[in-house]
Design a protein around this motif. Structure first.
Motif, short mmCIF file in Angstrom:
data_model
loop_
_atom_site.label_atom_id
_atom_site.label_comp_id
_atom_site.label_asym_id
_atom_site.label_seq_id
_atom_site.Cartn_x
_atom_site.Cartn_y
_atom_site.Cartn_z
N ILE A 52 1.19 -0.93 -0.23
CA ILE A 52 0.25 -0.33 -0.19
C ILE A 52 0.91 1.35 0.21
CG2 ILE A 52 -1.55 1.35 1.74
CD1 ILE A 52 -2.45 -1.05 2.35
N ASN A 53 0.10 1.90 -0.84
CA ASN A 53 1.74 3.01 -1.08
C ASN A 53 0.76 4.48 0.64
OD1 ASN A 53 -0.20 4.99 -1.78
ND2 ASN A 53 -0.42 4.86 -3.78
N SER A 54 1.72 5.41 0.30
CA SER A 54 1.42 6.28 1.67
C SER A 54 0.67 7.15 1.35
CB SER A 54 2.69 7.15 1.98
OG SER A 54 3.37 7.42 0.64
N ASP A 55 0.27 7.58 0.13
CA ASP A 55 -0.97 8.00 0.18
C ASP A 55 -2.23 8.12 0.41
OD1 ASP A 55 0.78 10.67 -1.46
OD2 ASP A 55 0.02 9.71 -2.74
N THR A 56 -2.65 6.85 0.19
CA THR A 56 -3.44 6.23 -0.10
C THR A 56 -3.82 5.74 1.34
OG1 THR A 56 -3.18 4.47 -2.08
CG2 THR A 56 -4.75 3.17 -0.11
N GLU A 57 -2.49 5.33 1.77
CA GLU A 57 -2.31 4.61 3.46
C GLU A 57 -2.97 6.13 4.95
OE1 GLU A 57 0.55 3.98 7.16
OE2 GLU A 57 0.84 2.84 5.38
N ASN A 58 -2.06 7.24 4.08
CA ASN A 58 -2.70 8.37 4.42
C ASN A 58 -4.70 9.21 4.34
OD1 ASN A 58 -0.06 8.87 5.74
ND2 ASN A 58 -0.23 10.20 4.27
N ALA A 59 -4.47 8.99 3.03
CA ALA A 59 -6.16 8.54 2.84
C ALA A 59 -6.83 7.55 3.91
CB ALA A 59 -6.41 8.43 1.45
N ILE A 60 -6.35 6.24 4.36
CA ILE A 60 -7.77 5.56 4.58
C ILE A 60 -7.35 6.62 6.35
CG2 ILE A 60 -7.73 3.38 6.11
CD1 ILE A 60 -6.71 2.45 3.03
N ILE A 61 -6.16 6.78 6.99
CA ILE A 61 -5.94 7.62 7.93
C ILE A 61 -7.06 7.89 8.40
CG2 ILE A 61 -4.39 8.01 9.59
CD1 ILE A 61 -2.48 6.90 8.85
N LYS A 62 -7.39 9.44 7.61
CA LYS A 62 -7.79 10.64 7.57
C LYS A 62 -9.60 10.22 7.64
CE LYS A 62 -8.08 15.44 5.68
NZ LYS A 62 -8.30 16.55 5.10
N ALA A 63 -9.92 9.22 6.53
CA ALA A 63 -10.59 8.80 6.16
C ALA A 63 -11.05 8.17 8.12
CB ALA A 63 -11.63 8.39 4.88
N ASN A 64 -10.61 7.84 8.72
CA ASN A 64 -11.44 7.02 9.42
C ASN A 64 -11.42 7.49 9.99
OD1 ASN A 64 -11.59 3.64 10.08
ND2 ASN A 64 -9.88 3.21 8.61
N ASP A 65 -10.03 8.28 10.95
CA ASP A 65 -10.33 9.64 12.18
C ASP A 65 -11.66 10.81 12.05
OD1 ASP A 65 -8.02 9.18 12.73
OD2 ASP A 65 -6.39 10.48 11.57
N ALA A 66 -12.01 10.67 11.46
CA ALA A 66 -13.44 10.74 10.57
C ALA A 66 -14.61 10.34 10.97
CB ALA A 66 -13.93 12.01 9.40
N LEU A 67 -14.60 9.11 10.05
CA LEU A 67 -15.52 8.53 10.40
C LEU A 67 -15.58 7.26 12.12
CD1 LEU A 67 -17.67 6.21 8.73
CD2 LEU A 67 -15.69 4.21 8.80
N TYR A 68 -14.78 7.62 13.09
CA TYR A 68 -14.42 7.05 14.71
C TYR A 68 -14.63 8.17 15.09
CZ TYR A 68 -12.83 5.25 18.88
OH TYR A 68 -12.94 4.76 19.70
N ALA A 69 -14.81 9.05 15.09
CA ALA A 69 -14.97 10.30 15.76
C ALA A 69 -16.76 10.45 15.60
CB ALA A 69 -14.57 11.84 15.44
N LYS A 70 -17.19 10.12 15.11
CA LYS A 70 -18.36 10.67 14.02
C LYS A 70 -19.81 9.21 14.51
CE LYS A 70 -22.41 11.62 11.04
NZ LYS A 70 -23.02 12.15 9.74
N THR A 71 -18.72 7.90 14.49
CA THR A 71 -19.71 6.87 14.48
C THR A 71 -19.07 5.43 15.56
OG1 THR A 71 -18.72 5.48 12.75
CG2 THR A 71 -20.40 6.86 12.26
N GLY A 72 -17.78 5.96 16.08
CA GLY A 72 -17.47 5.20 16.50
C GLY A 72 -16.28 3.49 15.89
N ALA A 73 -17.13 3.63 14.66
CA ALA A 73 -17.01 2.96 13.26
C ALA A 73 -15.45 2.15 12.85
CB ALA A 73 -17.41 3.44 12.38
N GLN A 74 -14.75 1.54 12.75
CA GLN A 74 -13.26 1.71 12.50
C GLN A 74 -13.53 1.18 10.85
OE1 GLN A 74 -11.29 0.21 15.70
NE2 GLN A 74 -10.55 2.74 16.15
N ILE A 75 -12.77 0.68 9.65
CA ILE A 75 -12.34 0.13 8.69
C ILE A 75 -10.81 0.09 8.98
CG2 ILE A 75 -12.64 -0.26 6.75
CD1 ILE A 75 -14.69 1.85 5.84
#
Length: 184
Positions: free
Chosen positions: A43-66
């Protein structure tokens, strides 16, 4: 007395044997960012960073994580057992809602698997997960384009969770519209 001690020792030994899992599964440890553990280096670093950013928002709102994990080989372990053990050991998703999702890729063995928490099983059932994998992961995975497979599959999973919980409002982009090429 000797017979009694022998029987007692046999009982103790059998209790010890049967109380320990017959094949306890050792799984990899989470990496510092938790949401991506790319032990296979696919996995390239751009993909990794995007997944982290999306998960931070998802977890903050819902408690869900991917959570996305890659390992080279299972070394004879069953992928379903490995995935469930990893999911539970890492405690993916909110403990109250049990709403995590794990995407495991094992490129060296040509295998992949997803696991969802029990809190998602009614809205994101195994059939839906299989459809997401078929439509977003299989072709790229089979062609060795693992980063693309992860991007597409993560986007589809993220979109499913947004359908369940509502828009998460990350920027730039969100869910299936996430622009990995222009991530800042």
């Amino acid at each position: 007395m000797k017979i009694f001690i022998k029987h007692l020792m046999l009982i103790f030994a059998s209790l010890l044997f049967f109380s320990t899992p017959a094949h306890a599964i050792d799984v990899v440890e989470p990496m510092e960012n938790f949401y991506v553990a790319d032990y296979a280096g696919v996995i390239n670093s751009d993909t990794e960073n995007a997944i982290i950013k999306a998960n931070d928002a998802l977890y903050a709102k819902t408690g869900a994580q991917i959570v996305v994990v890659t390992i080279d080989f299972l070394s004879g372990r069953d992928i379903e057992d490995y995935s469930k053990t990893l999911f539970n050991k890492w405690e993916i998703g909110s403990s109250e809602k049990n709403n995590g999702v794990l995407l495991l890729l094992v490129p060296g063995d040509g295998k992949f698997w997803t696991v969802q928490g029990k809190g998602l099983e009614n809205k994101l059932d195994s059939g839906r997960l299989n459809t997401i994998l078929d439509n977003n992961l299989v072709e790229d995975f089979d062609n060795g384009n693992y980063d693309s497979a992860v991007q597409k599959t993560f986007n589809a999973l993220f979109a499913e969770l947004e359908d369940i919980y509502g828009d998460v409002n990350i920027s730039p982009g969100a869910g299936n519209n996430y622009d990995y090429d222009n991530y800042e």
